[in-house]
Design an enzyme around this catalytic site. Structure first.
Site, PDB file in Angstrom:
ATOM      1  CB  ALA A  81      -0.921   0.000   1.209  1.00 62.85           C
ATOM      2  CB  THR A 105      20.540  10.836 -16.996  1.00 62.83           C
ATOM      3  OG1 THR A 105      19.230  11.437 -17.111  1.00 62.83           O
ATOM      4  CG2 THR A 105      20.769   9.964 -18.204  1.00 62.83           C
ATOM      5  CE1 TYR A 106      17.913   9.058 -10.684  1.00 63.12           C
ATOM      6  CE2 TYR A 106      17.089  10.566 -12.354  1.00 63.12           C
ATOM      7  CZ  TYR A 106      16.903   9.480 -11.533  1.00 63.12           C
ATOM      8  OH  TYR A 106      15.710   8.791 -11.560  1.00 63.12           O
ATOM      9  CD  GLU A 107      22.282   9.229  -6.512  1.00 62.04           C
ATOM     10  OE1 GLU A 107      22.647   8.401  -5.667  1.00 62.04           O
ATOM     11  OE2 GLU A 107      22.244  10.469  -6.297  1.00 62.04           O
ATOM     12  CD  GLU A 131      16.417   1.741  -9.618  1.00 65.72           C
ATOM     13  OE1 GLU A 131      17.540   1.848  -9.072  1.00 65.72           O
ATOM     14  OE2 GLU A 131      15.577   2.670  -9.656  1.00 65.72           O
ATOM     15  CE1 TYR A 132      22.265  -1.362  -8.000  1.00 67.67           C
ATOM     16  CE2 TYR A 132      20.184  -0.426  -7.246  1.00 67.67           C
ATOM     17  CZ  TYR A 132      21.523  -0.282  -7.552  1.00 67.67           C
ATOM     18  OH  TYR A 132      22.125   0.945  -7.408  1.00 67.67           O
TER      19      TYR A 132
END
Length: 428
Positions: free
Chosen positions: A147, A280-282, A216-217
């Protein structure tokens, strides 16, 4: 719109005189300190008014908009200090329209926010959004939807003609992406059918206009199953009027190694989804060495590769709205950067007497300061120049738009640069 870089000795008053604008408006738009204290090297966005309105007693945002034939959304965009709210101060000057606005292009703008976002900040930024995405509906250990208390964001989005998107991820209750939960879902047709049914219920019940998928991952061997799952979502949800967006790790070539990248097949996921967010960051991140969060040269490499696999009209460019403060010297595995908003970065520079520099290759501002204990720090963040450069790249390449990660921190110059240089699409 002009982006002014503050030089030593300049004041709000002298800069306002230079452009023929009100010093008070310049201060309020950029949320600069009321005492006018500026930092050498910081930017100020100068909006050049064509028409203004001085608030009279009894005026409201709605009455002013109606009187001058503009939308309340445009009035809020021209006056970010109103924070998307109706409270006005008699004698306050408001911008109705801007002089000779040259737009670099049109952009769809998506903004991500956690449910606990400050209400005033949310109302301030929503007029600059096309879409708003509450973060996140996770997948529970039983394979069902976890939730999310998204009611506040959804209610506010409706007030500002912003289309909400539902966000689906493999994030656990502890706030981490789970490859195991992705594998359990992608390897089980019954689990997918149950989850899809729950997604359809939420989309209908809460009025979401689409689904944003962010796994992700996940292990490389799950790449084909992941693309098939996204394709199934699109085929099932498009007839309901809901688009499907998928978030992709920032790859620069197809065979890029690493757990973050390998299961994200740009070509397959680009075909499967209606749209794609490039994360497109980190590059600069909490555990890494000090550098720009989104260096423009590296961002451009990702965009150029993505365009070889996915049509431009499907792509959203991820744009960060934050920076990091790292203690020096950097020691891998030990040093941790602290996330800061652009406003917090400016306050740090002001407090410690630092001068802001600008990296022309990364297109990002940075500075160093010495903390009270004598330890040196390095800060990279976003300002009007760096945000504008990324928006301009998206427009130059003909992308569908940008995705702002995230809306949780004050960053007035990001929104001023967006509004001053680009047409923001409206879906409702």
């Amino acid at each position: 719109m002009k982006i002014h870089v503050v030089q030593k000795g300049e004041t709000l008053f002298s800069i306002a005189q230079q452009y023929g604008v009100s010093a008070r408006l310049l201060q309020k738009l950029n949320q600069a300190p009321t005492d006018g204290a500026l930092v050498p090297g910081q930017t100020l966005v100068v909006l050049l008014p064509e028409r203004t309105h001085v608030v009279r007693r009894g005026d409201t945002v709605w009455s002013i908009a109606r009187e001058h034939g503009i939308s309340t959304r445009k009035l809020y965009q021209n006056n970010i200090f109103l924070q998307g709210q109706g409270a006005l101060i008699p004698g306050e000057e408001l911008i109705l329209s801007l002089q000779d606005v040259h737009r670099e292009g049109s952009l769809g703008v998506n903004g991500y926010a956690y449910p606990f976002i400050n209400g005033d900040l949310l109302r301030q930024v929503l007029p600059y959004m096309t879409y708003a995405t509450p973060f996140t509906y996770g997948i529970g250990a039983d394979g069902g939807l976890a939730a999310l208390r998204d009611e506040g964001i959804l209610a506010a989005a409706g007030q500002y003609s912003v289309l909400p998107w539902m966000h689906l991820s493999t994030m656990t209750e502890e706030g981490r992406f789970s490859s195991a939960r992705a594998e359990a879902l992608l390897g089980s047709v019954p689990r997918q059918e149950t989850l899809l049914g729950q997604i359809k219920e939420i989309l209908k019940e809460k009025g979401y206009g689409g689904l944003d998928v962010d796994f992700e991952y996940i292990r490389p061997e799950l790449g084909t199953a992941y693309a098939a799952f996204v394709d199934r979502l699109r085929r099932e949800l498009n007839p309901l009027g809901c688009s499907v967006l998928v978030a992709l790790a920032p790859k620069t070539f197809a065979g890029q190694r690493g757990l973050l990248y390998e299961a994200h097949d740009y070509a397959a996921l680009g075909r499967a989804a209606n749209g794609v967010l490039l994360m497109t960051y980190e590059w600069g991140y909490t555990a890494g060495p000090p550098m720009a969060v989104a260096p423009l040269d590296k961002v451009r490499q990702v965009v150029d590769y993505a365009l070889t696999e996915i049509p431009a009209e499907k792509l959203f460019l991820g744009v960060p709205v934050y920076g990091y403060d790292w203690p020096l010297p950097f020691r891998e595995g030990v040093t941790r950067g602290e996330s800061v908003s652009p406003q917090e970065a400016l306050a740090l520079a002001r407090r410690h007497g630092a001068e802001i520099r600008y990296d022309e290759t990364a297109q990002a501002p940075w500075f160093r300061y010495t903390a009270a204990g004598g330890r040196e720090h390095e800060v990279w963040f976003e300002d009007a120049r760096s945000s504008y450069a990324k928006f301009r790249l998206a427009a130059e390449k003909g992308l569908q738009g940008v995705g702002l990660w995230n809306l949780m921190r004050p960053a007035p110059q990001t929104y001023l640069a967006l509004h001053g240089g680009f047409e923001i699409e409206v879906m409702r």
